[in-house]
Design a protein around this motif. Structure first.
Motif, PDB file in Angstrom:
ATOM      1  N   GLY A  81      19.468   3.791  -7.095  1.00  0.00           N
ATOM      2  CA  GLY A  81      19.257   4.834  -8.100  1.00  0.00           C
ATOM      3  C   GLY A  81      18.206   4.502  -9.141  1.00  0.00           C
ATOM      4  O   GLY A  81      17.856   5.341  -9.964  1.00  0.00           O
ATOM      5  N   SER A  82      17.701   3.270  -9.126  1.00  0.00           N
ATOM      6  CA  SER A  82      16.751   2.874 -10.176  1.00  0.00           C
ATOM      7  C   SER A  82      15.329   3.335  -9.885  1.00  0.00           C
ATOM      8  O   SER A  82      14.473   3.331 -10.758  1.00  0.00           O
ATOM      9  CB  SER A  82      16.790   1.352 -10.388  1.00  0.00           C
ATOM     10  OG  SER A  82      16.391   0.668  -9.222  1.00  0.00           O
ATOM     11  N   GLY A  83      15.063   3.716  -8.641  1.00  0.00           N
ATOM     12  CA  GLY A  83      13.712   4.169  -8.295  1.00  0.00           C
ATOM     13  C   GLY A  83      13.011   3.184  -7.381  1.00  0.00           C
ATOM     14  O   GLY A  83      13.472   2.062  -7.195  1.00  0.00           O
ATOM     15  N   CYS A  84      11.891   3.630  -6.776  1.00  0.00           N
ATOM     16  CA  CYS A  84      11.108   2.738  -5.907  1.00  0.00           C
ATOM     17  C   CYS A  84       9.771   2.454  -6.563  1.00  0.00           C
ATOM     18  O   CYS A  84       9.000   3.373  -6.839  1.00  0.00           O
ATOM     19  CB  CYS A  84      10.888   3.385  -4.536  1.00  0.00           C
ATOM     20  SG  CYS A  84       9.781   2.404  -3.488  1.00  0.00           S
ATOM     21  N   SER A  85       9.514   1.177  -6.821  1.00  0.00           N
ATOM     22  CA  SER A  85       8.254   0.797  -7.460  1.00  0.00           C
ATOM     23  C   SER A  85       7.112   0.704  -6.467  1.00  0.00           C
ATOM     24  O   SER A  85       5.947   0.707  -6.866  1.00  0.00           O
ATOM     25  CB  SER A  85       8.414  -0.556  -8.175  1.00  0.00           C
ATOM     26  OG  SER A  85       9.459  -0.504  -9.116  1.00  0.00           O
ATOM     27  N   ALA A  86       7.449   0.589  -5.190  1.00  0.00           N
ATOM     28  CA  ALA A  86       6.396   0.408  -4.180  1.00  0.00           C
ATOM     29  C   ALA A  86       5.678   1.725  -3.888  1.00  0.00           C
ATOM     30  O   ALA A  86       4.479   1.732  -3.628  1.00  0.00           O
ATOM     31  CB  ALA A  86       6.993  -0.167  -2.902  1.00  0.00           C
ATOM     32  N   ILE A  87       6.427   2.836  -3.931  1.00  0.00           N
ATOM     33  CA  ILE A  87       5.785   4.148  -3.736  1.00  0.00           C
ATOM     34  C   ILE A  87       4.981   4.427  -5.012  1.00  0.00           C
ATOM     35  O   ILE A  87       5.539   4.552  -6.093  1.00  0.00           O
ATOM     36  CB  ILE A  87       6.838   5.250  -3.495  1.00  0.00           C
ATOM     37  CG1 ILE A  87       7.623   4.954  -2.214  1.00  0.00           C
ATOM     38  CG2 ILE A  87       6.163   6.616  -3.404  1.00  0.00           C
ATOM     39  CD1 ILE A  87       8.799   5.893  -1.972  1.00  0.00           C
ATOM     40  N   GLY A  88       3.683   4.458  -4.862  1.00  0.00           N
ATOM     41  CA  GLY A  88       2.834   4.624  -6.042  1.00  0.00           C
ATOM     42  C   GLY A  88       2.458   3.301  -6.681  1.00  0.00           C
ATOM     43  O   GLY A  88       1.689   3.261  -7.642  1.00  0.00           O
ATOM     44  N   GLY A  89       3.016   2.194  -6.174  1.00  0.00           N
ATOM     45  CA  GLY A  89       2.661   0.870  -6.691  1.00  0.00           C
ATOM     46  C   GLY A  89       1.826   0.118  -5.675  1.00  0.00           C
ATOM     47  O   GLY A  89       1.119   0.734  -4.869  1.00  0.00           O
ATOM     48  N   TYR A  90       1.891  -1.199  -5.719  1.00  0.00           N
ATOM     49  CA  TYR A  90       1.190  -2.004  -4.719  1.00  0.00           C
ATOM     50  C   TYR A  90       2.026  -2.004  -3.440  1.00  0.00           C
ATOM     51  O   TYR A  90       3.160  -2.470  -3.460  1.00  0.00           O
ATOM     52  CB  TYR A  90       0.986  -3.434  -5.227  1.00  0.00           C
ATOM     53  CG  TYR A  90      -0.025  -3.509  -6.332  1.00  0.00           C
ATOM     54  CD1 TYR A  90      -1.397  -3.522  -6.045  1.00  0.00           C
ATOM     55  CD2 TYR A  90       0.363  -3.565  -7.666  1.00  0.00           C
ATOM     56  CE1 TYR A  90      -2.333  -3.572  -7.055  1.00  0.00           C
ATOM     57  CE2 TYR A  90      -0.571  -3.621  -8.691  1.00  0.00           C
ATOM     58  CZ  TYR A  90      -1.918  -3.626  -8.367  1.00  0.00           C
ATOM     59  OH  TYR A  90      -2.850  -3.675  -9.371  1.00  0.00           O
ATOM     60  N   ASN A  91       1.478  -1.465  -2.383  1.00  0.00           N
ATOM     61  CA  ASN A  91       2.303  -1.323  -1.174  1.00  0.00           C
ATOM     62  C   ASN A  91       1.575  -1.732   0.100  1.00  0.00           C
ATOM     63  O   ASN A  91       1.820  -1.184   1.168  1.00  0.00           O
ATOM     64  CB  ASN A  91       2.841   0.109  -1.062  1.00  0.00           C
ATOM     65  CG  ASN A  91       1.729   1.140  -1.206  1.00  0.00           C
ATOM     66  OD1 ASN A  91       0.622   0.952  -0.700  1.00  0.00           O
ATOM     67  ND2 ASN A  91       2.017   2.225  -1.900  1.00  0.00           N
ATOM     68  N   ARG A  92       0.710  -2.729  -0.015  1.00  0.00           N
ATOM     69  CA  ARG A  92      -0.079  -3.155   1.148  1.00  0.00           C
ATOM     70  C   ARG A  92       0.798  -3.642   2.300  1.00  0.00           C
ATOM     71  O   ARG A  92       0.452  -3.475   3.464  1.00  0.00           O
ATOM     72  CB  ARG A  92      -1.046  -4.264   0.727  1.00  0.00           C
ATOM     73  CG  ARG A  92      -1.982  -4.692   1.834  1.00  0.00           C
ATOM     74  CD  ARG A  92      -3.119  -5.557   1.303  1.00  0.00           C
ATOM     75  NE  ARG A  92      -3.965  -5.972   2.422  1.00  0.00           N
ATOM     76  CZ  ARG A  92      -3.703  -7.020   3.182  1.00  0.00           C
ATOM     77  NH1 ARG A  92      -2.631  -7.762   2.927  1.00  0.00           N
ATOM     78  NH2 ARG A  92      -4.487  -7.323   4.186  1.00  0.00           N
ATOM     79  N   ILE A  93       1.938  -4.275   1.986  1.00  0.00           N
ATOM     80  CA  ILE A  93       2.777  -4.861   3.043  1.00  0.00           C
ATOM     81  C   ILE A  93       3.878  -3.902   3.509  1.00  0.00           C
ATOM     82  O   ILE A  93       4.727  -4.277   4.299  1.00  0.00           O
ATOM     83  CB  ILE A  93       3.434  -6.179   2.567  1.00  0.00           C
ATOM     84  CG1 ILE A  93       4.416  -5.924   1.418  1.00  0.00           C
ATOM     85  CG2 ILE A  93       2.381  -7.195   2.158  1.00  0.00           C
ATOM     86  CD1 ILE A  93       5.287  -7.141   1.071  1.00  0.00           C
ATOM     87  N   HIS A  94       3.861  -2.688   3.014  1.00  0.00           N
ATOM     88  CA  HIS A  94       5.024  -1.812   3.212  1.00  0.00           C
ATOM     89  C   HIS A  94       4.972  -0.964   4.484  1.00  0.00           C
ATOM     90  O   HIS A  94       4.025  -1.030   5.259  1.00  0.00           O
ATOM     91  CB  HIS A  94       5.233  -0.964   1.953  1.00  0.00           C
ATOM     92  CG  HIS A  94       5.728  -1.771   0.798  1.00  0.00           C
ATOM     93  ND1 HIS A  94       4.888  -2.595   0.063  1.00  0.00           N
ATOM     94  CD2 HIS A  94       6.964  -1.934   0.286  1.00  0.00           C
ATOM     95  CE1 HIS A  94       5.598  -3.213  -0.869  1.00  0.00           C
ATOM     96  NE2 HIS A  94       6.864  -2.837  -0.753  1.00  0.00           N
ATOM     97  N   ALA A  95       6.037  -0.171   4.641  1.00  0.00           N
ATOM     98  CA  ALA A  95       6.290   0.539   5.898  1.00  0.00           C
ATOM     99  C   ALA A  95       5.441   1.798   6.047  1.00  0.00           C
ATOM    100  O   ALA A  95       5.070   2.443   5.061  1.00  0.00           O
ATOM    101  CB  ALA A  95       7.769   0.894   5.991  1.00  0.00           C
ATOM    102  N   ILE A  96       5.162   2.144   7.304  1.00  0.00           N
ATOM    103  CA  ILE A  96       4.445   3.377   7.622  1.00  0.00           C
ATOM    104  C   ILE A  96       5.281   4.286   8.531  1.00  0.00           C
ATOM    105  O   ILE A  96       4.905   5.418   8.786  1.00  0.00           O
ATOM    106  CB  ILE A  96       3.088   3.085   8.313  1.00  0.00           C
ATOM    107  CG1 ILE A  96       3.265   2.161   9.532  1.00  0.00           C
ATOM    108  CG2 ILE A  96       2.105   2.476   7.318  1.00  0.00           C
ATOM    109  CD1 ILE A  96       2.021   2.005  10.394  1.00  0.00           C
ATOM    110  N   LEU A  97       6.406   3.781   9.019  1.00  0.00           N
ATOM    111  CA  LEU A  97       7.246   4.568   9.931  1.00  0.00           C
ATOM    112  C   LEU A  97       8.690   4.593   9.421  1.00  0.00           C
ATOM    113  O   LEU A  97       9.200   3.583   8.922  1.00  0.00           O
ATOM    114  CB  LEU A  97       7.217   3.963  11.335  1.00  0.00           C
ATOM    115  CG  LEU A  97       5.913   4.150  12.128  1.00  0.00           C
ATOM    116  CD1 LEU A  97       5.829   3.157  13.281  1.00  0.00           C
ATOM    117  CD2 LEU A  97       5.783   5.587  12.626  1.00  0.00           C
ATOM    118  N   GLY A  98       9.321   5.759   9.536  1.00  0.00           N
ATOM    119  CA  GLY A  98      10.741   5.859   9.199  1.00  0.00           C
ATOM    120  C   GLY A  98      11.056   5.655   7.733  1.00  0.00           C
ATOM    121  O   GLY A  98      12.178   5.289   7.374  1.00  0.00           O
TER     122      GLY A  98
END
Lengths: 340, 179
Positions: free
Chosen positions: A135-152
């Motif tokens: 419930g605290s939010g996602c910092s990666a969406i709109g943040g630094y997300n080079r290592i993050h997911a592209i599927l699902g």
């Protein structure tokens, strides 16, 4: 690190009982991930239950002719086991592509399934993170997300599952043997981990009282045509940006059976059965591989810094399938998984 | 005039009670050592802070640098990522247990001969890791040594000479050197 008490589990049933009785209990096996997370105050168990003395270290023949990997066998002992090298070289390659020799000597097979994401925001308790603090939010969406997911991905979480071993287990259609208060059950590997949806705090589908006792590899032969291709920022000792486990059974140049799973792109090891179907019955050519790759990334979505992963995944899939078809990768070859 | 000094007198929450400790027996470099430790004491901290075995170094304390590498039952591990209580009964070898000043372990001698360090902070971990590598017997070529030593970082960048030192011992015809 917070204050906690430490006890050794006396048996599988006792461990399950103790966990069921107190949700603040955390299991510890190799410790390489949970102790790191405890030092970062991400995990704060009030009690650690040490599983290391349970009799779950064996690697032995499974009743169906496959291979049973004990949950407490180390990643190193598993990768170098003669039966794994001979019959499941894809698993050997995936394990050796991950971590370092020291960590592989500590980390267990069961623990590998439960390791948490390496998302920077999950580790940084000063930032919002739905996985760590629902419930605290996602910092990666709109943040630094080079290592993050592209599927699902979901609006709540774009973290990736960090394991290499699990990508091979997904491709090999492993099953996970689980003990809980209601007895034993088996879980198909594709159903073990989950997508984030609106509950990213859950990485897997087990009940809190359940304990993994073994991983079964089916009696299937992908030992001739396979590839574990891992692409990362440095050639060794780094998490995957994209990894591909590809395994084929060929009849001449025709694909009889195909397996395709990706790491570094989703909240779980990403096996794509539709792409596998596209490969089956087709000639093992680059054109066929390109169609499968296009299918895998057709639903992919970039978040800015990680958008490059869509094209990278496509090309990695084609290359891994070519390597698999050519049969150029071998067990215990400790570089082929990452060489350019 | 008496100044209130306790937490309670200062109106603050009482300090948590001291952590419960337990007796832990560790066999280190062939010697049994009995320690009274809190459960969260890492093997690395037990060695350095309770046993004065400061050869094993604390670098990152997160399993990323390899400076804390020791051998447990002959296998190399990161001592920062295991609890001392978990190693009860295990046979632990640190850099202090490999050789003596007068009789260096072949790898220690090779590191000296090849100038395989600059500041030396990563060296005990590099040497323990290399001992583990030789025991494993998987790495044969230069490239394989580099891959199988990737869990040990060297900020001075002495990698070239570290690999040379390991290669010398690996390829030494005298198998005694690879004890």
């Amino acid at each position: 690190m917070n204050s906690f008490t430490y006890t050794r589990a006396s048996g599988v049933e006792a461990a399950v009982r103790e966990k069921a009785a107190d949700n603040a209990v955390k299991f510890i096996a190799g410790g390489t991930n949970i102790l790191d997370l405890m030092k970062e105050n991400v995990e704060r168990p009030s009690r650690l239950l040490d599983l290391n003395h349970l009799p779950l270290k064996a690697i032995e023949a499974a009743p169906d002719g496959g291979l049973r990997l004990g949950a407490l066998a180390t990643n190193a002992d598993t990768a170098w086991h003669p039966e794994v090298q001979k019959r499941y070289p894809l698993l050997n390659q995936a394990i050796l592509a991950g971590a370092s020799p020291q960590l592989r000597n500590m980390a267990t097979n069961g623990g590998n399934l439960f390791q948490r994401t390496r998302c920077y925001y999950f580790y940084d308790t000063a930032t919002p993170c739905n996985k760590r603090e629902p419930g605290s939010g996602c910092s990666a969406i709109g943040g630094y997300n080079r290592i993050h997911a592209i599927l699902g991905t979901s609006e709540q979480c774009i973290a990736t599952h960090p394991s290499d071993m699990c990508v091979a287990l997904a491709a090999l259609k492993a099953t996970v043997r689980v003990s809980g208060q209601n007895g034993e059950r088996t879980v198909k590997f594709e159903n073990f981990h989950r997508l984030p949806g609106d509950a990213p705090e859950f990485d897997h589908t087990l009940a809190p009282d359940e304990l993994v006792t073994a991983i079964d590899l089916p009696n299937e032969d992908f030992s001739q045509h396979f590839s574990y291709l891992k692409l990362r920022d440095r050639q060794s000792y780094a998490f995957a940006l994209v990894s591909v486990a590809a395994a084929l059974q060929l009849d001449g140049n025709t694909i009889k059976e195909a397996r395709l799973a990706l790491g570094g792109v989703a909240h779980k090891p990403w096996r794509d059965q539709q792409a596998e179907e596209l490969l089956k019955g087709q000639p093992a050519t680059e054109d066929t591989f390109r169609k499968a790759a296009a299918a895998v990334v057709s639903s992919a979505r970039g978040y800015g810094h990680n958008t490059f992963k869509i094209e990278l995944a496509k090309r990695a899939i084609v290359r891994a399938l070519k390597q698999a078809a050519e049969g150029t990768q071998h067990a215990s070859d400790i570089f082929t998984n990452s060489n350019p | 005039m008496n100044t209130p000094t306790t937490q309670a007198a200062l109106g603050q929450a009482a300090i948590a009670p001291p952590p419960p400790t337990s007796t832990v027996t560790l066999k280190i470099n062939g010697v049994e050592r009995h320690l009274q430790l809190a459960p969260w004491t890492s093997l690395l901290d037990a060695l350095r802070e309770y046993l004065d075995l400061t050869g094993t170094k604390k670098g990152c304390d997160h399993g990323q640098c390899g400076a804390c590498t020791v051998l447990v039952d002959g296998k190399r591990i990161n001592s920062c990522l295991t609890l001392a209580v978990m190693q009860e009964g295990a046979d632990i070898t640190t850099v202090e247990g490999l050789g003596t000043e007068d009789n260096l372990h072949p790898l220690q001698q090779a590191f000296v001969d090849h100038d395989a360090f600059q500041c030396g902070y990563c060296t005990p971990g590099q040497i323990c890791s290399a001992v583990g590598l030789l025991t494993e017997g998987k790495a044969k070529t230069t490239a394989e040594i580099r891959e199988m030593m990737s869990g040990n970082l060297c900020r001075c960048g002495a990698y070239t000479n570290i690999v040379s030192a390991i290669e010398e011992v690996l390829h030494s015809k005298n198998s005694e050197l690879r004890r």
